[in-house]
Design an enzyme around this catalytic site. Structure first.
Site, PDB file in Angstrom:
ATOM      1  N   GLY A 190       0.855  -1.189   0.000  1.00  0.00           N
ATOM      2  CA  GLY A 190       0.000   0.000   0.000  1.00  0.00           C
ATOM      3  C   GLY A 190       0.889   1.236   0.000  1.00  0.00           C
ATOM      4  N   ILE A 192       2.111   3.162   2.470  1.00  0.00           N
ATOM      5  CA  ILE A 192       3.249   3.184   3.393  1.00  0.00           C
ATOM      6  C   ILE A 192       4.320   2.186   2.952  1.00  0.00           C
ATOM      7  CG2 ILE A 192       3.977   2.663   5.776  1.00  0.00           C
ATOM      8  CD1 ILE A 192       1.337   3.833   6.726  1.00  0.00           C
ATOM      9  N   VAL A 277      -0.142  -2.912   6.729  1.00  0.00           N
ATOM     10  CA  VAL A 277      -1.328  -3.556   6.136  1.00  0.00           C
ATOM     11  C   VAL A 277      -2.586  -2.719   6.342  1.00  0.00           C
ATOM     12  CG1 VAL A 277      -0.394  -5.889   6.295  1.00  0.00           C
ATOM     13  CG2 VAL A 277      -1.678  -4.948   8.229  1.00  0.00           C
ATOM     14  N   ARG A 279      -4.483   0.969   8.306  1.00  0.00           N
ATOM     15  CA  ARG A 279      -4.650   1.594   9.607  1.00  0.00           C
ATOM     16  C   ARG A 279      -6.108   1.472  10.031  1.00  0.00           C
ATOM     17  NH1 ARG A 279      -0.348   4.905  11.016  1.00  0.00           N
ATOM     18  NH2 ARG A 279      -1.654   6.241  12.316  1.00  0.00           N
ATOM     19  N   ASP A 319      -9.215  10.767  10.237  1.00  0.00           N
ATOM     20  CA  ASP A 319      -9.067   9.315  10.100  1.00  0.00           C
ATOM     21  C   ASP A 319     -10.019   8.518  10.985  1.00  0.00           C
ATOM     22  OD1 ASP A 319      -7.005   9.789   8.359  1.00  0.00           O
ATOM     23  OD2 ASP A 319      -5.477   8.688   9.512  1.00  0.00           O
ATOM     24  N   ALA A 327      -4.443  13.091   5.186  1.00  0.00           N
ATOM     25  CA  ALA A 327      -4.346  14.301   6.005  1.00  0.00           C
ATOM     26  C   ALA A 327      -5.202  15.430   5.422  1.00  0.00           C
ATOM     27  CB  ALA A 327      -2.886  14.743   6.102  1.00  0.00           C
ATOM     28  N   HIS A 451       4.865  26.366 -21.551  1.00  0.00           N
ATOM     29  CA  HIS A 451       5.817  25.477 -22.217  1.00  0.00           C
ATOM     30  C   HIS A 451       7.227  25.969 -21.927  1.00  0.00           C
ATOM     31  CE1 HIS A 451       7.651  22.951 -25.270  1.00  0.00           C
ATOM     32  NE2 HIS A 451       8.333  24.015 -25.667  1.00  0.00           N
TER      33      HIS A 451
HETATM   34  P1  NAD Z   1      -2.995   0.668   2.631  1.00  0.00           P
HETATM   35  O1  NAD Z   1      -4.422   0.391   2.855  1.00  0.00           O
HETATM   36  O2  NAD Z   1      -2.591   1.745   1.688  1.00  0.00           O
HETATM   37  O3  NAD Z   1      -2.257  -0.661   2.128  1.00  0.00           O
HETATM   38  C1  NAD Z   1      -2.233  -1.849   2.868  1.00  0.00           C
HETATM   39  C2  NAD Z   1      -1.956  -3.005   1.924  1.00  0.00           C
HETATM   40  O4  NAD Z   1      -1.702  -4.165   2.699  1.00  0.00           O
HETATM   41  C3  NAD Z   1      -3.119  -3.328   1.008  1.00  0.00           C
HETATM   42  O5  NAD Z   1      -2.662  -3.391  -0.328  1.00  0.00           O
HETATM   43  C4  NAD Z   1      -3.593  -4.677   1.509  1.00  0.00           C
HETATM   44  O6  NAD Z   1      -4.120  -5.496   0.485  1.00  0.00           O
HETATM   45  C5  NAD Z   1      -2.326  -5.284   2.077  1.00  0.00           C
HETATM   46  N1  NAD Z   1      -2.517  -6.308   3.103  1.00  0.00           N
HETATM   47  C6  NAD Z   1      -3.452  -6.326   4.087  1.00  0.00           C
HETATM   48  N2  NAD Z   1      -3.285  -7.421   4.879  1.00  0.00           N
HETATM   49  C7  NAD Z   1      -2.214  -8.105   4.373  1.00  0.00           C
HETATM   50  C8  NAD Z   1      -1.530  -9.305   4.747  1.00  0.00           C
HETATM   51  N3  NAD Z   1      -1.902 -10.023   5.820  1.00  0.00           N
HETATM   52  N4  NAD Z   1      -0.466  -9.718   4.011  1.00  0.00           N
HETATM   53  C9  NAD Z   1      -0.065  -8.983   2.937  1.00  0.00           C
HETATM   54  N5  NAD Z   1      -0.685  -7.843   2.537  1.00  0.00           N
HETATM   55  C10 NAD Z   1      -1.737  -7.398   3.251  1.00  0.00           C
HETATM   56  O7  NAD Z   1      -2.392   0.901   4.089  1.00  0.00           O
HETATM   57  P2  NAD Z   1      -1.001   1.515   4.567  1.00  0.00           P
HETATM   58  O8  NAD Z   1      -0.011   1.530   3.487  1.00  0.00           O
HETATM   59  O9  NAD Z   1      -0.696   0.799   5.834  1.00  0.00           O
HETATM   60  O10 NAD Z   1      -1.396   3.006   4.888  1.00  0.00           O
HETATM   61  C11 NAD Z   1      -2.369   3.278   5.894  1.00  0.00           C
HETATM   62  C12 NAD Z   1      -3.146   4.528   5.600  1.00  0.00           C
HETATM   63  O11 NAD Z   1      -2.291   5.656   5.646  1.00  0.00           O
HETATM   64  C13 NAD Z   1      -3.786   4.483   4.240  1.00  0.00           C
HETATM   65  O12 NAD Z   1      -5.149   4.771   4.390  1.00  0.00           O
HETATM   66  C14 NAD Z   1      -3.093   5.553   3.465  1.00  0.00           C
HETATM   67  O13 NAD Z   1      -3.979   6.248   2.626  1.00  0.00           O
HETATM   68  C15 NAD Z   1      -2.511   6.482   4.532  1.00  0.00           C
HETATM   69  N6  NAD Z   1      -1.245   7.042   4.029  1.00  0.00           N
HETATM   70  C16 NAD Z   1      -1.269   7.915   2.996  1.00  0.00           C
HETATM   71  C17 NAD Z   1      -0.091   8.397   2.467  1.00  0.00           C
HETATM   72  C18 NAD Z   1      -0.142   9.332   1.292  1.00  0.00           C
HETATM   73  O14 NAD Z   1      -1.175   9.917   1.069  1.00  0.00           O
HETATM   74  N7  NAD Z   1       0.916   9.473   0.512  1.00  0.00           N
HETATM   75  C19 NAD Z   1       1.129   7.970   2.972  1.00  0.00           C
HETATM   76  C20 NAD Z   1       1.119   7.062   4.016  1.00  0.00           C
HETATM   77  C21 NAD Z   1      -0.077   6.607   4.537  1.00  0.00           C
END
Ligand code: NAD
Length: 474
Positions: A190, A192, A277, A279, A319, A327, A451
């Site tokens: 995902g 993070i 995985v 939040r 959240d 955010a 441009h």
């Molecule tokens: P996420 O929901 O983005 O991704 C989690 C991933 O883990 C998913 O693809 C899911 O399928 C996978 N997963 C779940 N259980 C699993 C398992 N047992 N084994 C393997 N894969 C599994 O969550 P995140 O990356 O933890 O981020 C958390 C939250 O923080 C998100 O809602 C995200 O939007 C937010 N965040 C946003 C930003 C940004 O906007 N750039 C940056 C960091 C975090």
């Protein structure tokens, strides 16, 4: 008698501190309660975003990008370097300084706006009384005409890979490694997982990302996801899709993983494991008895479209309520609620929240994907344009990626824009504006873009919707 405020905000993260500042700007008396303790052991405002999220991760992404460019990209410009090295402690120190600057900035803004901060854990009691439990266990109670719950979210912990703060870590732990792990395992491809996986991969770590879903970035446009996956793989990130972790055991200084992949059960040994995985809404212990506030089945505070909980004077934002955990979504909800409390109109359009993933190339989007529109039976047309045909992108040596615009087949109204490439985190902004103004692809096509800039790809994608892009065959 307990001290009384017009507004008590529980949580000083992005959603909470925006609510507090806007309410104070509107002449209301405001208290803001937060229990976050910074690395120096002192209370730190700004929540996850400023302390262990958006800002520190961007600091490390920038440092690691500089190092990666130095070791991989500069040569193409005719710049040669020898013996490039990274001092991880210095890099982390720079990140900590940036965090301090911004959390201190919120402190200053609170002072300037006469917002009273309280350090401790807030708990809503009945009749909008709020109990604060300080770190030393002492308690006090405040009274509020309005209470805004902005308690944020916490990383989801897997029962078979519990965080230990050293070998198995969450996002906060992966921002503070004392050296580049030789082998890093990441559970979850995902936002993070990909951002922090990229950081350590660029610094030389052998990174394996284990993702349960069979599709990469399932929420993104399928073509964008395909390009991002290809580019990340080129950088050396190993991403295993359709792979489910079943065990993570710390043995000595290693973490031994067992997971079910496409070809059966596999083992992997790493030096550090980041579990990312998802939040969950952080509402543990926030509600006392008889508050009238309800939680849903995922522990999120139930609210309507105006973030009102249904209990008189009690609101919840960010959240800890429904909607994307971003955010900037929290910022706007905080502002909306403050304005509603002050008797003004307030509104947040959840349909035009931009998404950004700060990998290289960056990924960004706003609005619907083709898949969503197909599922909804909405007729649409698309136009894409590659950065490889944009002079500025090629001059920057950043030709990867493209912009895809999706417009309604009959009305031409923009329904979504999907971008992958350099600096698309900035390019998505004009797409959000166009959608908020209910713009059409034709509107975007008729707007002059400077441009040479990367924004020309957005312009050309809009032209391509009508098969009249100039710099490619349509
Ligand atoms: P996420 O929901 O983005 O991704 C989690 C991933 O883990 C998913 O693809 C899911 O399928 C996978 N997963 C779940 N259980 C699993 C398992 N047992 N084994 C393997 N894969 C599994 O969550 P995140 O990356 O933890 O981020 C958390 C939250 O923080 C998100 O809602 C995200 O939007 C937010 N965040 C946003 C930003 C940004 O906007 N750039 C940056 C960091 C975090």
């Amino acid at each position: 008698m307990s001290e009384h405020f017009d507004v008590i905000v529980i949580g000083a993260g992005p959603a909470g501190y925006h609510a507090a500042i806007r309410a104070a700007q509107l002449g209301l008396s405001v208290a803001c309660i937060d229990d976050f303790i910074g690395k120096d052991g002192k209370p730190a405002l700004g929540g996850t975003c400023l302390n262990v999220g958006c800002i520190p991760s961007k600091a490390l992404l920038d440092s690691s990008k500089q190092f990666h460019n130095l070791t991989h990209a500069f040569e193409a410009h005719g710049i040669s370097t020898k013996d490039a090295a990274i001092d991880v402690a210095k890099m982390v120190g720079r990140k900590d300084k940036i965090v301090k600057q911004f959390t201190g900035g919120v402190n200053m803004l609170f002072k300037a706006n006469k917002i009273k901060p309280f350090a401790g854990k807030g708990r809503l009691l009945k009749d909008r009384q709020v109990e604060i439990t300080a770190q030393d266990g002492s308690t006090q109670v405040l009274g509020g005409t309005n209470v805004v719950i902005a308690t944020g979210s916490a990383p989801i912990e897997l029962p078979f890979a519990k965080f230990d703060g050293k070998y198995i870590v969450d996002n906060a732990g992966a921002l503070d490694f004392d050296a580049t792990p030789k082998r890093l395992g990441v559970i979850g491809a995902g936002v993070i997982g990909l951002e922090l996986g990229s950081v350590w991969n660029r610094l030389g770590s052998d990174v394996t990302v284990i993702e349960a879903l069979p599709d990469f970035l399932a929420a993104a446009d399928a073509d964008v996801a395909k390009t991002a996956l290809k580019e990340l793989a080129k950088q050396g990130l190993k991403i295993e899709l359709g792979a489910k972790l079943s065990k993570a055991e710390v043995k000595g200084k290693e973490v031994h993983l067992t997971y079910a992949g496409k070809d059966g059960e596999k083992q992997l040994v790493v030096d550090r494991l980041l579990v990312a995985v998802g939040r969950r809404a952080y509402t543990d212990g926030v509600l006392g008895d008889d508050t009238g506030v309800k939680l849903d089945e995922r522990g999120r505070v139930l609210v309507d479209e105006h973030c009102w909980t249904g209990a008189e004077g009690v609101w919840a934002v960010g959240d800890c309520v429904r909607g994307p955990m971003l955010a900037h979504k929290g910022f706007e909800e905080g502002i909306m609620v403050a304005e509603l409390i002050a008797g003004k109109p307030g509104h947040v359009n959840l349909d035009t929240i931009p998404w950004v993933i700060y990998t290289e190339p960056e990924v960004a989007w706003v609005g619907k994907t083709e898949k969503q529109l197909k599922d909804e039976g909405v007729p649409y047309k698309t136009g894409s344009f590659p950065f490889a045909a944009i002079g500025r992108a090629v001059a920057m040596n950043e030709p990867a990626g493209f912009v895809k615009m999706i417009a309604h087949a009959e009305t031409d109204r923009i329904l979504g824009v999907h971008l992958v490439g350099a600096n698309v985190s900035e390019l998505v902004a004009e797409c959000v504006v166009a959608m908020e103004f209910k713009g059409s692809a034709e509107d975007m096509a008729r707007i002059v873009h400077a441009h040479p800039t990367l924004s020309e790809a957005v312009h050309e994608a809009a032209l391509a919707v009508d098969k009249r892009a100039i710099h490619k065959a349509n």
